[in-house]
Write a protein that holds these residues in place. Structure first.
Motif, PDB file in Angstrom:
ATOM      1  N   LEU A 137       0.676  -1.355   0.022  1.00  0.00           N
ATOM      2  CA  LEU A 137      -0.082   0.011   0.090  1.00  0.00           C
ATOM      3  C   LEU A 137       0.666   1.251   0.018  1.00  0.00           C
ATOM      4  O   LEU A 137       0.593   2.352  -0.772  1.00  0.00           O
ATOM      5  N   TYR A 138       1.939   1.110   0.805  1.00  0.00           N
ATOM      6  CA  TYR A 138       3.007   2.539   0.939  1.00  0.00           C
ATOM      7  C   TYR A 138       3.714   2.596  -0.432  1.00  0.00           C
ATOM      8  O   TYR A 138       3.881   3.511  -1.009  1.00  0.00           O
ATOM      9  N   LEU A 139       4.111   1.377  -0.917  1.00  0.00           N
ATOM     10  CA  LEU A 139       4.727   1.418  -2.340  1.00  0.00           C
ATOM     11  C   LEU A 139       3.896   1.833  -3.267  1.00  0.00           C
ATOM     12  O   LEU A 139       4.266   2.466  -4.383  1.00  0.00           O
ATOM     13  N   GLY A 140       2.665   1.471  -3.332  1.00  0.00           N
ATOM     14  CA  GLY A 140       1.658   1.794  -4.392  1.00  0.00           C
ATOM     15  C   GLY A 140       1.414   3.218  -4.356  1.00  0.00           C
ATOM     16  O   GLY A 140       1.408   3.962  -5.282  1.00  0.00           O
ATOM     17  N   GLY A 141       1.469   3.855  -3.102  1.00  0.00           N
ATOM     18  CA  GLY A 141       1.316   5.472  -3.060  1.00  0.00           C
ATOM     19  C   GLY A 141       2.386   6.008  -3.756  1.00  0.00           C
ATOM     20  O   GLY A 141       2.325   7.029  -4.405  1.00  0.00           O
ATOM     21  N   ARG A 142       3.722   5.651  -3.207  1.00  0.00           N
ATOM     22  CA  ARG A 142       4.911   6.262  -3.826  1.00  0.00           C
ATOM     23  C   ARG A 142       4.775   6.226  -5.276  1.00  0.00           C
ATOM     24  O   ARG A 142       5.148   7.064  -6.224  1.00  0.00           O
ATOM     25  N   THR A 159      -5.001   4.217   3.133  1.00  0.00           N
ATOM     26  CA  THR A 159      -5.669   2.966   3.345  1.00  0.00           C
ATOM     27  C   THR A 159      -4.582   2.271   4.323  1.00  0.00           C
ATOM     28  O   THR A 159      -4.814   1.767   5.233  1.00  0.00           O
ATOM     29  N   TYR A 160      -3.335   2.621   4.040  1.00  0.00           N
ATOM     30  CA  TYR A 160      -2.025   2.334   4.730  1.00  0.00           C
ATOM     31  C   TYR A 160      -2.219   2.822   6.018  1.00  0.00           C
ATOM     32  O   TYR A 160      -2.187   1.908   7.211  1.00  0.00           O
ATOM     33  N   LEU A 161      -2.394   4.019   6.309  1.00  0.00           N
ATOM     34  CA  LEU A 161      -2.624   4.601   7.693  1.00  0.00           C
ATOM     35  C   LEU A 161      -3.981   4.216   8.340  1.00  0.00           C
ATOM     36  O   LEU A 161      -3.729   3.867   9.736  1.00  0.00           O
ATOM     37  N   LEU A 180       6.985   3.533   9.460  1.00  0.00           N
ATOM     38  CA  LEU A 180       6.611   4.204   8.192  1.00  0.00           C
ATOM     39  C   LEU A 180       5.461   4.987   8.417  1.00  0.00           C
ATOM     40  O   LEU A 180       5.173   5.685   7.596  1.00  0.00           O
ATOM     41  N   MET A 181       4.869   5.103   9.440  1.00  0.00           N
ATOM     42  CA  MET A 181       3.639   5.803   9.599  1.00  0.00           C
ATOM     43  C   MET A 181       3.644   7.200   9.364  1.00  0.00           C
ATOM     44  O   MET A 181       2.944   7.856   8.673  1.00  0.00           O
ATOM     45  N   VAL A 182       4.775   8.104   9.871  1.00  0.00           N
ATOM     46  CA  VAL A 182       5.174   9.340   9.768  1.00  0.00           C
ATOM     47  C   VAL A 182       5.261   9.529   8.212  1.00  0.00           C
ATOM     48  O   VAL A 182       4.833  10.762   7.852  1.00  0.00           O
ATOM     49  N   GLN A 183       6.241   8.769   7.826  1.00  0.00           N
ATOM     50  CA  GLN A 183       6.442   9.124   6.151  1.00  0.00           C
ATOM     51  C   GLN A 183       5.158   8.861   5.389  1.00  0.00           C
ATOM     52  O   GLN A 183       4.929   9.625   4.516  1.00  0.00           O
ATOM     53  N   ALA A 184       4.468   8.060   5.680  1.00  0.00           N
ATOM     54  CA  ALA A 184       3.116   7.754   4.960  1.00  0.00           C
ATOM     55  C   ALA A 184       2.186   9.094   5.214  1.00  0.00           C
ATOM     56  O   ALA A 184       1.547   9.545   4.081  1.00  0.00           O
ATOM     57  N   ALA A 185       1.996   9.496   6.404  1.00  0.00           N
ATOM     58  CA  ALA A 185       1.163  10.502   6.713  1.00  0.00           C
ATOM     59  C   ALA A 185       1.752  11.940   5.711  1.00  0.00           C
ATOM     60  O   ALA A 185       1.015  12.427   5.298  1.00  0.00           O
ATOM     61  N   TYR A 186       2.942  11.934   5.522  1.00  0.00           N
ATOM     62  CA  TYR A 186       3.781  13.175   5.014  1.00  0.00           C
ATOM     63  C   TYR A 186       3.253  13.140   3.647  1.00  0.00           C
ATOM     64  O   TYR A 186       2.826  14.117   2.979  1.00  0.00           O
ATOM     65  N   TRP A 187       3.449  11.684   3.009  1.00  0.00           N
ATOM     66  CA  TRP A 187       3.015  11.781   1.832  1.00  0.00           C
ATOM     67  C   TRP A 187       1.800  11.936   1.396  1.00  0.00           C
ATOM     68  O   TRP A 187       1.172  12.410   0.171  1.00  0.00           O
ATOM     69  N   VAL A 208       2.215  14.226  11.136  1.00  0.00           N
ATOM     70  CA  VAL A 208       3.569  14.693  10.451  1.00  0.00           C
ATOM     71  C   VAL A 208       4.262  15.551  11.400  1.00  0.00           C
ATOM     72  O   VAL A 208       5.392  15.804  11.440  1.00  0.00           O
ATOM     73  N   LEU A 209       3.534  16.266  12.118  1.00  0.00           N
ATOM     74  CA  LEU A 209       4.024  17.442  12.819  1.00  0.00           C
ATOM     75  C   LEU A 209       4.789  17.016  14.085  1.00  0.00           C
ATOM     76  O   LEU A 209       5.695  17.826  14.618  1.00  0.00           O
ATOM     77  N   GLN A 210       4.829  15.812  14.428  1.00  0.00           N
ATOM     78  CA  GLN A 210       5.607  15.161  15.216  1.00  0.00           C
ATOM     79  C   GLN A 210       7.129  15.086  14.754  1.00  0.00           C
ATOM     80  O   GLN A 210       7.958  14.728  15.459  1.00  0.00           O
TER      81      GLN A 210
END
Length: 397
Positions: A137-142, A159-161, A180-187, A208-210
């Motif tokens: 899911l994360y790789l699909g988003g990228r 969906t990932y988050l 990877l949660m924060v990275q996924a939230a940023y993207w 992401v603000l964290q």
């Protein structure tokens, strides 16, 4: 009699529907078992779920739909593993469909029974299977982000988050264990920014603000979201937060200054400039902001001094020349109430303003709307016929 006939008709109709449902489910099982016509198996079950509300209450139909999609995923994954040609986007889309199907099934499967007990039949099995491919899911988003499919990319990151709050995955505690949660939230926020969707920008922004490495950009995306929503309060609050945390990032300063000046909130604008200059006393943009707000406040002498300081630091920065000339020209306005008595002082001020405005014209030739009217007035009052005629033609042209 009429009621009896109607009742019998309904029973016959219901029996026909049940038989058709069983037939299609059996056909789907056959396709899945053979590993052929898997797309047809998926369509049979999708049509059943779309066609009758009672079917949507049947977990076995959802499970067959999942198995049909899962088999397609396994086939595609094997082809990629073997180096055979296969559409990568299709594999990612199959991944997402499996998550969507299983999450719907889990909400149905987890309903309390007649005794109030919750005993989901499929949760453990599905959670284990999906956890093993969740990274897709994360790789699909990228993947979709790189192809500028921002809405689709957001859906994958979403969906990932969202797995973190799904009861289906409660045993996995993604929010604490998944790095990877924060990275996924940023993207996800970035995808929302690129598709100009304020709700998508904001959905995971707090997460992401964290992360200090990404918070600066995220605050910019959030500010843009609030601007689009016309929420002045949250827009300014976000810019202020960004300015406090990342004062060196001029994004927050410039937009706050524009907002304050646009709303005639000059005291707030001046306070902002002074705060910035307290940390960066020779910052050209901060000095320019101060000279501009002083000009707006009518503090022409102070604005002129600040502009001169800027020009001394950088004689190719155009705007301080305009501010300097304008500050001088503004001093003429009250003198013109008794122009005859103040003629000599007025002429001196026009002479003083002239080189600044001419320099501004040279550095910013495309800003004719700003320098042409000012030079028109300067040349007119200094009796500079040749120069006046040139500007006159420009304005008329």
């Amino acid at each position: 009699m009429y009621r009896s006939i109607t009742f019998v008709c309904l029973l016959l109709l219901s029996s026909h529907v049940v038989l058709a449902q069983k037939k299609e489910m059996a056909q789907a099982r056959s396709y899945i078992k053979s590993g052929k016509n898997l797309d047809k198996a998926e369509k049979l079950m999708a049509d059943l779920l779309a066609g009758d509300s009672l079917n949507r209450e049947n977990p076995k139909i959802h499970e067959l739909l999942y198995l049909a999609v899962r088999k397609q995923y396994d086939v595609g994954n094997e082809k990629l593993y073997l180096g055979q040609r296969y559409d990568t986007a299709s594999l990612f889309n199959l991944t997402k469909r499996m998550f969507d199907i299983c999450e719907r099934l889990d909400s149905l499967d987890a309903r309390p029974d007649k005794k109030g007990r919750v005993r989901p039949e499929y949760r453990k099995k599905h959670a284990e299977e999906l956890d093993g491919i969740r990274l897709n899911l994360y790789l699909g988003g990228r993947f979709f982000l790189a192809r500028n499919h921002f809405g689709t990319a957001f859906d994958f990151f979403d969906t990932y988050l969202d797995c973190a709050r799904q009861p289906l995955f409660e045993a996995y505690d993604y929010m604490q264990r998944d790095t990877l949660m924060v990275q996924a939230a940023y993207w996800a926020s970035y995808s929302g920014f690129r598709e100009n969707d304020p709700q998508h920008i904001l959905k995971y922004a707090d997460l992401v603000l964290q992360d200090s490495a990404r918070a600066s950009f995220t605050l910019q995306y959030m500010a843009e979201a609030y601007r689009q929503q016309r929420d002045d309060s949250l827009y300014v609050q976000t810019l202020q937060q960004g300015f406090s945390r990342y004062m060196e990032n001029v994004y927050f300063f410039t937009r706050l200054m524009d907002f304050y000046n646009g709303k005639a909130m000059y005291e707030e604008a001046l306070q902002l400039a002074e705060e910035a200059l307290a940390h960066y006393p020779l910052h050209e943009l901060f000095l320019f902001g101060k000279s501009t707000v002083l000009l707006n406040m009518g503090n022409n002498a102070e604005s002129l001094e600040t502009s001169k300081q800027l020009i001394g630091m950088n004689n190719t920065f155009a705007e301080p020349y305009f501010n300097a000339a304008t500050a001088i020209l503004n001093q003429i306005v009250p003198l013109e109430r008794n122009a005859r008595a103040n003629r000599r002082q007025i002429t001196t001020l026009y002479q003083e303003a002239r080189p600044y405005m001419e320099r501004y014209r040279k550095l910013a030739p495309d800003q004719q709307d700003k320098w042409a009217p000012a030079l028109y007035k300067i040349y007119l009052n200094l009796n500079m016929g040749k120069q006046f005629e040139e500007i006159d033609k420009l304005l008329k042209g």
